[in-house]
Write an enzyme that holds these catalytic residues in place. Sequence first.
Site, PDB file in Angstrom:
ATOM      1  N   HIS A 141       0.850  -1.186   0.000  1.00 14.53           N
ATOM      2  CA  HIS A 141       0.000   0.000   0.000  1.00 14.53           C
ATOM      3  C   HIS A 141       0.884   1.234   0.000  1.00 14.53           C
ATOM      4  CE1 HIS A 141      -3.112   2.868   1.175  1.00 14.53           C
ATOM      5  NE2 HIS A 141      -3.930   1.988   0.631  1.00 14.53           N
ATOM      6  N   ASP A 185      -7.962  -5.679  -0.613  1.00 11.15           N
ATOM      7  CA  ASP A 185      -8.353  -6.387  -1.831  1.00 11.15           C
ATOM      8  C   ASP A 185      -8.044  -7.883  -1.767  1.00 11.15           C
ATOM      9  OD1 ASP A 185      -9.431  -4.234  -3.288  1.00 11.15           O
ATOM     10  OD2 ASP A 185      -7.408  -3.471  -3.630  1.00 11.15           O
TER      11      ASP A 185
HETATM   12  N1  CMC Z   1       4.296  -7.565  -4.396  1.00  8.15           N
HETATM   13  C1  CMC Z   1       5.627  -7.584  -4.449  1.00  8.15           C
HETATM   14  N2  CMC Z   1       6.389  -6.534  -4.169  1.00  8.15           N
HETATM   15  C2  CMC Z   1       5.786  -5.409  -3.815  1.00  8.15           C
HETATM   16  C3  CMC Z   1       4.397  -5.300  -3.734  1.00  8.15           C
HETATM   17  C4  CMC Z   1       3.649  -6.430  -4.050  1.00  8.15           C
HETATM   18  N3  CMC Z   1       2.314  -6.388  -4.015  1.00  8.15           N
HETATM   19  N4  CMC Z   1       4.049  -4.063  -3.357  1.00  8.15           N
HETATM   20  C5  CMC Z   1       5.194  -3.403  -3.188  1.00  8.15           C
HETATM   21  N5  CMC Z   1       6.244  -4.216  -3.481  1.00  8.15           N
HETATM   22  C6  CMC Z   1       7.649  -3.857  -3.454  1.00  8.15           C
HETATM   23  C7  CMC Z   1       8.025  -3.226  -4.798  1.00  8.15           C
HETATM   24  O1  CMC Z   1       8.426  -4.179  -5.735  1.00  8.15           O
HETATM   25  C8  CMC Z   1       9.107  -2.281  -4.398  1.00  8.15           C
HETATM   26  O2  CMC Z   1      10.274  -3.007  -4.214  1.00  8.15           O
HETATM   27  P1  CMC Z   1      11.715  -2.401  -4.670  1.00  8.15           P
HETATM   28  O3  CMC Z   1      11.882  -1.173  -3.815  1.00  8.15           O
HETATM   29  O4  CMC Z   1      12.659  -3.499  -4.378  1.00  8.15           O
HETATM   30  O5  CMC Z   1      11.574  -2.070  -6.114  1.00  8.15           O
HETATM   31  C9  CMC Z   1       8.667  -1.795  -3.011  1.00  8.15           C
HETATM   32  O6  CMC Z   1       7.858  -2.839  -2.479  1.00  8.15           O
HETATM   33  C10 CMC Z   1       7.861  -0.516  -3.077  1.00  8.15           C
HETATM   34  O7  CMC Z   1       6.751  -0.734  -3.967  1.00  8.15           O
HETATM   35  P2  CMC Z   1       6.110   0.361  -4.893  1.00  8.15           P
HETATM   36  O8  CMC Z   1       5.249  -0.300  -5.901  1.00  8.15           O
HETATM   37  O9  CMC Z   1       7.166   1.286  -5.406  1.00  8.15           O
HETATM   38  O10 CMC Z   1       5.277   1.148  -3.812  1.00  8.15           O
HETATM   39  P3  CMC Z   1       4.087   2.105  -4.090  1.00  8.15           P
HETATM   40  O11 CMC Z   1       3.820   2.822  -2.850  1.00  8.15           O
HETATM   41  O12 CMC Z   1       4.320   2.913  -5.324  1.00  8.15           O
HETATM   42  O13 CMC Z   1       2.961   1.064  -4.482  1.00  8.15           O
HETATM   43  C11 CMC Z   1       1.112  -0.309  -4.614  1.00  8.15           C
HETATM   44  C12 CMC Z   1       1.836   0.754  -3.789  1.00  8.15           C
HETATM   45  C13 CMC Z   1      -0.243  -0.565  -3.994  1.00  8.15           C
HETATM   46  C14 CMC Z   1       0.919   0.204  -6.052  1.00  8.15           C
HETATM   47  C15 CMC Z   1       1.955  -1.605  -4.628  1.00  8.15           C
HETATM   48  O14 CMC Z   1       2.118  -2.078  -3.316  1.00  8.15           O
HETATM   49  C16 CMC Z   1       1.352  -2.668  -5.527  1.00  8.15           C
HETATM   50  O15 CMC Z   1       1.546  -2.660  -6.744  1.00  8.15           O
HETATM   51  N6  CMC Z   1       0.574  -3.627  -4.926  1.00  8.15           N
HETATM   52  C17 CMC Z   1      -0.127  -4.628  -5.714  1.00  8.15           C
HETATM   53  C18 CMC Z   1      -1.428  -4.091  -6.267  1.00  8.15           C
HETATM   54  C19 CMC Z   1      -2.458  -3.884  -5.161  1.00  8.15           C
HETATM   55  O16 CMC Z   1      -2.677  -4.734  -4.335  1.00  8.15           O
HETATM   56  N7  CMC Z   1      -3.129  -2.713  -5.202  1.00  8.15           N
HETATM   57  C20 CMC Z   1      -4.183  -2.376  -4.238  1.00  8.15           C
HETATM   58  C21 CMC Z   1      -3.769  -1.213  -3.417  1.00  8.15           C
HETATM   59  S1  CMC Z   1      -4.703  -0.920  -1.924  1.00  8.15           S
HETATM   60  C22 CMC Z   1      -6.371  -0.923  -2.179  1.00  8.15           C
HETATM   61  C23 CMC Z   1      -6.877  -0.356  -3.434  1.00  8.15           C
HETATM   62  O17 CMC Z   1      -6.483   0.699  -3.888  1.00  8.15           O
HETATM   63  O18 CMC Z   1      -7.742  -1.022  -4.003  1.00  8.15           O
END
Ligand code: CMC
Length: 372
Positions: free
Chosen positions: A262, A315
């Site tokens: 998140h 989710d």
């Molecule tokens: N699986 C694997 N690695 C992850 C995940 C994940 N779900 N989420 C974050 N990471 C890792 C990511 O690879 C990165 O690692 P590194 O620094 O080594 O490259 C680090 O954690 C930071 O991740 P980010 O994507 O740069 O962080 P963010 O704050 O931009 O992203 C997010 C937040 C929700 C987009 C991301 O966690 C994600 O893609 N999650 C999967 C999709 C998901 O479940 N979305 C629902 C969000 S919450 C409820 C909603 O909105 O519906």
Amino acid sequence: MSAQATKSEGLAGIIAGQSAVCSVEQGGLYYRGYEIHDLAENATFEEVAYLLLIGDKPSGAELEKFKKQMIEARALPDHAVELVKKVAKAPAVHPMDALRTVVSYLAHFDPDCQDNSKEAELRKSIRLTAQIATIIGHMQNVIDGRDIVKPDPALGHAANLLYMMRGAKPTEEEAHIIDVSLILYAEHDFNASTFTGRVIAGTLSDMHGAVTGAIAALKGPLHGGANEAAMEMIQEVGSVDNVEPFMKNAFATKRKIMGFGHRVYKEGDHRAAILHNLGRAYADKKGKEAVKWFEIGEKVQKIMADEKKIYANVDFPCGMTYFVMGIPVPQYTPIFVASRITGWAAHIIEQHENNKLIRPLSEYTGPSGLKW
Ligand code: CMC
């Protein structure tokens, strides 16, 4: 970019405005000051919708009036039902796209469409909240080849949504689970879809337009679409025995695990356990085949927590819960819309009440000094 400008990829960590609707904190989630566990345990979706839209807890009489307005707004005009029939089975359609199209179409027949006054916006919010559930129900009827199931005025919002989707009345437990999931999904401050809605509203455009844009933003798997993507992934894992090899491969290939992580919550999503516990209890009663999906999910959660310190967001349990309830996967994100419409509408009203155009800067990275 001016010298004083602050740069942040994806606007991470930037406070982009003020809001009195919701507070998303590491330590808790609050809708207009009420904590999410309190609301999930003690309120209904209709009460939460009132809280978000009107701004405070309804009295008994206020709630009755609000529920009556919602029930009266449920039916779609015949021509909109015809549109649902057309788009729900279009060759390249996802239900989120069909929902977006029908919401946009309904604007043309809403008497308040071009009126951004607070009174008109509240009327539109109530209509949209009622109508979106009906669109989802009708879509599912078309997909299943069933006659259109009209809304049942005797049922509450969550029970009626399930009834319209299935053509059969849900049990009390099923209606309660959907009701709680709608409460949990209703609002989450400046998330991507709400922010989209506020950007559109910030140009003084109208509520239907802002909601149409918000639906498009919610569809993506990094946002609301994660509930569908999470369950598709759990199905791909398929068995408890396959969790470890699946996760090993996912880590090796840097595959994102849907329903985890998140932007704000770094120690877990306050909503996740509430829905997980309800879904798991329901699955326990349904039997082994239903429990299997939770066992896979729980093992995935343990590995993510142990190895990555990344936790499930709402989710992830939503996917498993809706799945064991027999809800078709492509309807998970539309159901999210059926709830989040209340948060979006509250933000659109708030934006219009104290408007400032939302217009950030970009850092130019292209060529310079070229001559034509
Ligand atoms: N699986 C694997 N690695 C992850 C995940 C994940 N779900 N989420 C974050 N990471 C890792 C990511 O690879 C990165 O690692 P590194 O620094 O080594 O490259 C680090 O954690 C930071 O991740 P980010 O994507 O740069 O962080 P963010 O704050 O931009 O992203 C997010 C937040 C929700 C987009 C991301 O966690 C994600 O893609 N999650 C999967 C999709 C998901 O479940 N979305 C629902 C969000 S919450 C409820 C909603 O909105 O519906």
